[in-house]
Design a protein around this motif. Structure first.
Motif, PDB file in Angstrom:
ATOM      1  N   ILE A 140     -57.699   9.088  44.831  1.00 46.13           N
ATOM      2  CA  ILE A 140     -56.859   8.953  43.631  1.00 46.13           C
ATOM      3  C   ILE A 140     -55.381   9.455  43.847  1.00 46.13           C
ATOM      4  O   ILE A 140     -54.440   9.006  43.470  1.00 46.13           O
ATOM      5  N   LEU A 141     -55.506  10.703  44.374  1.00 49.22           N
ATOM      6  CA  LEU A 141     -54.189  11.299  44.651  1.00 49.22           C
ATOM      7  C   LEU A 141     -53.225  10.507  45.677  1.00 49.22           C
ATOM      8  O   LEU A 141     -52.097  10.438  45.427  1.00 49.22           O
ATOM      9  N   LEU A 176     -51.813   7.654  43.469  1.00 47.99           N
ATOM     10  CA  LEU A 176     -50.870   8.032  42.661  1.00 47.99           C
ATOM     11  C   LEU A 176     -49.352   8.577  43.454  1.00 47.99           C
ATOM     12  O   LEU A 176     -48.405   8.092  42.689  1.00 47.99           O
ATOM     13  N   ASN A 177     -49.543   9.019  44.450  1.00 50.83           N
ATOM     14  CA  ASN A 177     -48.477   9.361  45.557  1.00 50.83           C
ATOM     15  C   ASN A 177     -47.905   8.178  45.818  1.00 50.83           C
ATOM     16  O   ASN A 177     -46.460   8.155  45.724  1.00 50.83           O
ATOM     17  N   ALA A 198     -48.060   5.207  44.466  1.00 55.52           N
ATOM     18  CA  ALA A 198     -47.309   4.506  43.396  1.00 55.52           C
ATOM     19  C   ALA A 198     -45.996   5.089  42.918  1.00 55.52           C
ATOM     20  O   ALA A 198     -44.870   4.448  42.285  1.00 55.52           O
ATOM     21  N   LEU A 199     -46.083   6.516  42.762  1.00 55.83           N
ATOM     22  CA  LEU A 199     -44.801   7.154  42.164  1.00 55.83           C
ATOM     23  C   LEU A 199     -43.643   7.061  43.259  1.00 55.83           C
ATOM     24  O   LEU A 199     -42.608   6.713  42.659  1.00 55.83           O
ATOM     25  N   VAL A 230     -54.320  -0.329  43.114  1.00 57.78           N
ATOM     26  CA  VAL A 230     -54.726  -0.054  41.563  1.00 57.78           C
ATOM     27  C   VAL A 230     -56.202  -0.879  41.611  1.00 57.78           C
ATOM     28  O   VAL A 230     -56.987  -0.028  40.799  1.00 57.78           O
ATOM     29  N   LEU A 275     -57.888   2.540  42.560  1.00 57.94           N
ATOM     30  CA  LEU A 275     -57.782   3.308  41.220  1.00 57.94           C
ATOM     31  C   LEU A 275     -58.882   2.934  40.435  1.00 57.94           C
ATOM     32  O   LEU A 275     -59.597   3.830  39.634  1.00 57.94           O
TER      33      LEU A 275
END
Length: 457
Positions: free
Chosen positions: A121-122, A125-126, A128-129, A337, A341
């Protein structure tokens, strides 16, 4: 004339995308996102080389030369050139790791090797950001092109239509569409850069009339931090170029690791285009032209030196340059995602979820690009600061070290936090790139964690 040429280029790209679907309609998620690992040397070459001629590079390189002097080219060209030998050794090993774990995304590597849902998950998120500004950069560049040509088209309408075209490509045949269109895109960009560079040299009566190109201060290179910044940025971004999420996804489309390795040998040939971009920046800087922003330097040179048909060709090539890169980013982000995700869904649901994610990402990028101001180089730096933090975790996996996920998680978080904090505070200890400081701390945290933890059998 230029509008007709531009529309002809866009129409050709749609026809190529339709052709890419012929006998290759995506049957499942793996085929849709990574072509079931069936791409040969030609498609892999054009697909993976696309980063070099993204619209960020084509507009950003002359912009940096114009504002920061010729020394700017040292790190910009340096990191691209260094990425080729780095990729020669790294890319085949990432491909082999992907085959072992049946990977589609970079997060699949972390999930399977470290057996950690939290780390997976991390990583998502990293990724996507830091992919968000990359999409915005493509649309911002596209608006620069349209504005410079004086076309009376609202920016939001132009970027919206471009996003729709990108989505159509993707829905037609997944990764195959941008791979096939990238051939047309690269041919057009090479022609455009050659035409623009030659016209700029002719206008300056090269070589007799080319003046000295003075550079600003800051260590003699026109860059804050001088040599330390240049060297650290070259190292940071050459690694980032090889392990970026979309690059890793492109690697998984290859038939064999040998295909990837052979391509790296020929990729430096693309560097021959950058002296022509340099001459275009030099022309604008010495001609007395006043671009609305540094991002406009390339198009100012084009509009001042090329006829209408050539401007239409350049505009079409720039548009495809932005959209091909954008499509690749979308196809890397969508499965992150829908697959990583939100795992556990059927193959069909994964594809639908990814397509919805891609549509949302395109809308966000359109809105961000419309409100964007400032140098594309700044966005480029921000992107590399984040995505390169994945490198230590990938390298540990390539070394086949079975270690706990906690050190990898801690290293990634520390690297992101330090790199981003230094970047926004404009602090560069010892003149080093903030992202390199974050990467060093990331690696040290992982090393310290691994040395204290027992090795997992």
């Amino acid at each position: 004339m230029e509008v007709s040429i531009f529309l002809a280029v866009i129409t050709a790209s749609v026809l190529i995308a339709v052709y890419s679907r012929y006998r290759h309609a995506a049957r499942n998620a793996r085929d849709f996102f990574v072509a079931s690992g069936q791409f040969g040397a030609v498609l892999i070459f054009f697909l993976t080389i696309g980063e070099t001629y993204s619209i960020g590079s084509v507009l950003g390189f002359p912009a940096g030369i114009y504002t920061q002097g010729s020394g700017f080219g040292m790190w910009f060209l340096g990191y691209i050139l260094l990425s080729y030998p780095v990729g020669y050794f790294l890319n085949p090993r990432i491909w082999t790791l992907g085959q072992r774990y049946s990977c589609i995304t970079v997060a699949d590597i972390f999930r399977n090797h470290y057996a950690s849902r939290t780390l997976e998950i991390l990583v998502v998120l990293n990724t996507a950001l830091f992919l968000l500004p990359f999409g915005e950069m493509q649309f911002a560049g596209l608006m620069v092109v349209v504005r410079s040509l004086g076309w009376h088209i609202p920016g939001m309408m132009m970027t919206g239509l471009s996003a729709l075209l990108t989505l159509v490509w993707i829905l037609l045949s997944g990764i195959r569409a941008p791979a096939y269109v990238s051939i047309l895109k690269d041919v057009l960009m090479v022609v455009a850069i050659l035409l623009g560079g030659y016209a700029a040299m002719h206008a300056m009566h090269w070589p007799v009339g080319v003046p000295e190109f003075s550079t600003p201060g800051n260590g003699g290179h026109g860059l804050p931090g001088g040599n330390a910044f240049i060297v650290s940025t070259i190292i940071l971004q050459s690694i980032g170029l090889c392990i970026a999420p979309q690059t890793v996804a492109f690697l998984f489309t290859a038939k064999s690791p040998r295909t990837l390795q052979k391509n790296q040998i020929f990729m430096p040939l693309y560097m021959l285009m950058f002296p022509f971009l340099f001459m275009m920046a030099l022309y604008v800087r010495t001609s007395g032209a006043t671009p609305a922003s540094p991002n406009d330097v390339f198009m100012v040179a084009v509009c001042a030196t090329l006829p209408g048909w050539a401007r239409g060709l350049v505009a079409g090539g720039c548009a495809l340059s932005a959209l091909v890169i954008l499509a690749g980013v979308c196809l890397a982000l969508g499965p992150l995602v829908s697959r990583n995700l939100m795992p556990g869904h059927s193959d069909r649901t994964q594809k639908i979820g990814a397509q919805v994610t891609i549509a949302i990402y395109l809308v966000v990028s359109v809105l961000g690009g419309a409100s964007l101001s400032g140098l594309m180089v700044m966005l480029n730096n921000l992107y590399y600061i984040g995505v390169t933090q994945l490198a230590p975790g990938i390298i540990v996996a390539l070394l086949d070290r079975k270690v706990p996920a906690i050190p990898i998680i801690a290293g990634l978080l520390c690297g992101d936090l330090v790199g981003m904090s230094l970047f926004f505070l404009h602090v560069m200890p010892a003149g080093l790139n903030p992202g390199m400081i974050g990467l060093i701390i990331n690696a040290l945290v992982i090393w310290a964690g691994i040395s204290r933890a027992p090795r997992i059998a």
